[in-house]
Motif scaffolding. Sequence first.
Motif, PDB file in Angstrom:
ATOM      1  N   ASP A   3    -110.113 -71.016 -31.945  1.00 33.10           N
ATOM      2  CA  ASP A   3    -109.279 -72.198 -31.761  1.00 33.10           C
ATOM      3  C   ASP A   3    -108.098 -71.882 -30.853  1.00 33.10           C
ATOM      4  O   ASP A   3    -107.585 -70.766 -30.854  1.00 33.10           O
ATOM      5  CB  ASP A   3    -108.778 -72.676 -33.130  1.00 33.10           C
ATOM      6  CG  ASP A   3    -108.262 -74.099 -33.098  1.00 33.10           C
ATOM      7  OD1 ASP A   3    -108.549 -74.815 -32.112  1.00 33.10           O
ATOM      8  OD2 ASP A   3    -107.574 -74.497 -34.040  1.00 33.10           O
TER       9      ASP A   3
ATOM     10  N   ARG B 124    -109.612 -67.342 -38.185  1.00 38.06           N
ATOM     11  CA  ARG B 124    -109.309 -68.534 -37.390  1.00 38.06           C
ATOM     12  C   ARG B 124    -108.053 -68.272 -36.587  1.00 38.06           C
ATOM     13  O   ARG B 124    -107.020 -67.876 -37.121  1.00 38.06           O
ATOM     14  CB  ARG B 124    -109.117 -69.771 -38.254  1.00 38.06           C
ATOM     15  CG  ARG B 124    -108.865 -70.998 -37.360  1.00 38.06           C
ATOM     16  CD  ARG B 124    -108.785 -72.297 -38.099  1.00 38.06           C
ATOM     17  NE  ARG B 124    -108.668 -73.376 -37.122  1.00 38.06           N
ATOM     18  CZ  ARG B 124    -109.288 -74.540 -37.199  1.00 38.06           C
ATOM     19  NH1 ARG B 124    -110.087 -74.794 -38.213  1.00 38.06           N
ATOM     20  NH2 ARG B 124    -109.129 -75.463 -36.275  1.00 38.06           N
TER      21      ARG B 124
ATOM     22  N   SER C 223    -105.039 -69.521 -33.668  1.00 37.09           N
ATOM     23  CA  SER C 223    -104.183 -70.642 -33.242  1.00 37.09           C
ATOM     24  C   SER C 223    -103.234 -71.181 -34.297  1.00 37.09           C
ATOM     25  O   SER C 223    -102.514 -72.136 -34.041  1.00 37.09           O
ATOM     26  CB  SER C 223    -105.011 -71.815 -32.683  1.00 37.09           C
ATOM     27  OG  SER C 223    -105.414 -72.702 -33.711  1.00 37.09           O
TER      28      SER C 223
ATOM     29  N   SER D 271    -112.719 -76.072 -41.174  1.00 38.01           N
ATOM     30  CA  SER D 271    -113.349 -76.978 -40.215  1.00 38.01           C
ATOM     31  C   SER D 271    -114.876 -77.000 -40.279  1.00 38.01           C
ATOM     32  O   SER D 271    -115.543 -76.917 -39.249  1.00 38.01           O
ATOM     33  CB  SER D 271    -112.879 -76.661 -38.784  1.00 38.01           C
ATOM     34  OG  SER D 271    -111.511 -76.947 -38.646  1.00 38.01           O
TER      35      SER D 271
END
Length: 238
Positions: free
Chosen positions: A16, A184, A186, A192
């Motif tokens: 991300d 993950r 960012s 998600s």
Amino acid sequence: MTSTKSQPRHVAIIMDGNGRWAQLRGRPRLFGHHAGARRVKEIVRACPGLGVDYLTVFAFSTENWKRTQAEVAGLMRLFKRYIRREATSLFEENVRVRFIGDRVKLEPALVDLMDGLELMTAHNTGTNLTIALNYGGRDEVARAARRLAHDVAMGKLDPRAITDETFPRYLDTHVLPDPDLVIRTSGEARISNFLLWQSAYAEYEFIDTLWPDFTPEVFAEVLARFGLRDRRFGAVPA
């Protein structure tokens, strides 16, 4: 299972932050996606030295079709370009490539490239790279349930034989071990719709680094933190 502290064998990454990385530099979002694709190449190459046998990356979700038509079209061109450019290198570097997700909605030219890369690297014995493309965890479970229901209807499977061990055989990832660690990038702290079934006992690491800045050095730091975790799988410490 007993308590273990070890190196993750299978790492899954929600990549991300490409768009924000580009916007911070005054560039269009697709500029960030191209930078992110180059980063994938570096991370794959770093896996053997870091002890990671399986790497699964979330490239395009079933929800990403909601993005602008221009961005989606640009991503599809990027995927085709990536496969064409990297196929030979992936083969020569002994990487085994697989794709998971629903291919029905993808254009035939892209699916042909995906099929060809899987076939080309089918006998490679190095890093196992799995690319989730038009993938959603709920969609995967629904498709698996349909395949399972078909086998029951055809008399190939006794409903009483359906357990949490038989069901995964119908998932896209049936040939892969479950991920030990899900990362993950960012700064977002959500999963998600990624590997919902498979990540039941995975460790999670949410980091602020945007994906194009996720270097092999940052990867090594995250893996080192994983090694400090005490994974008990529901058991009580001795």
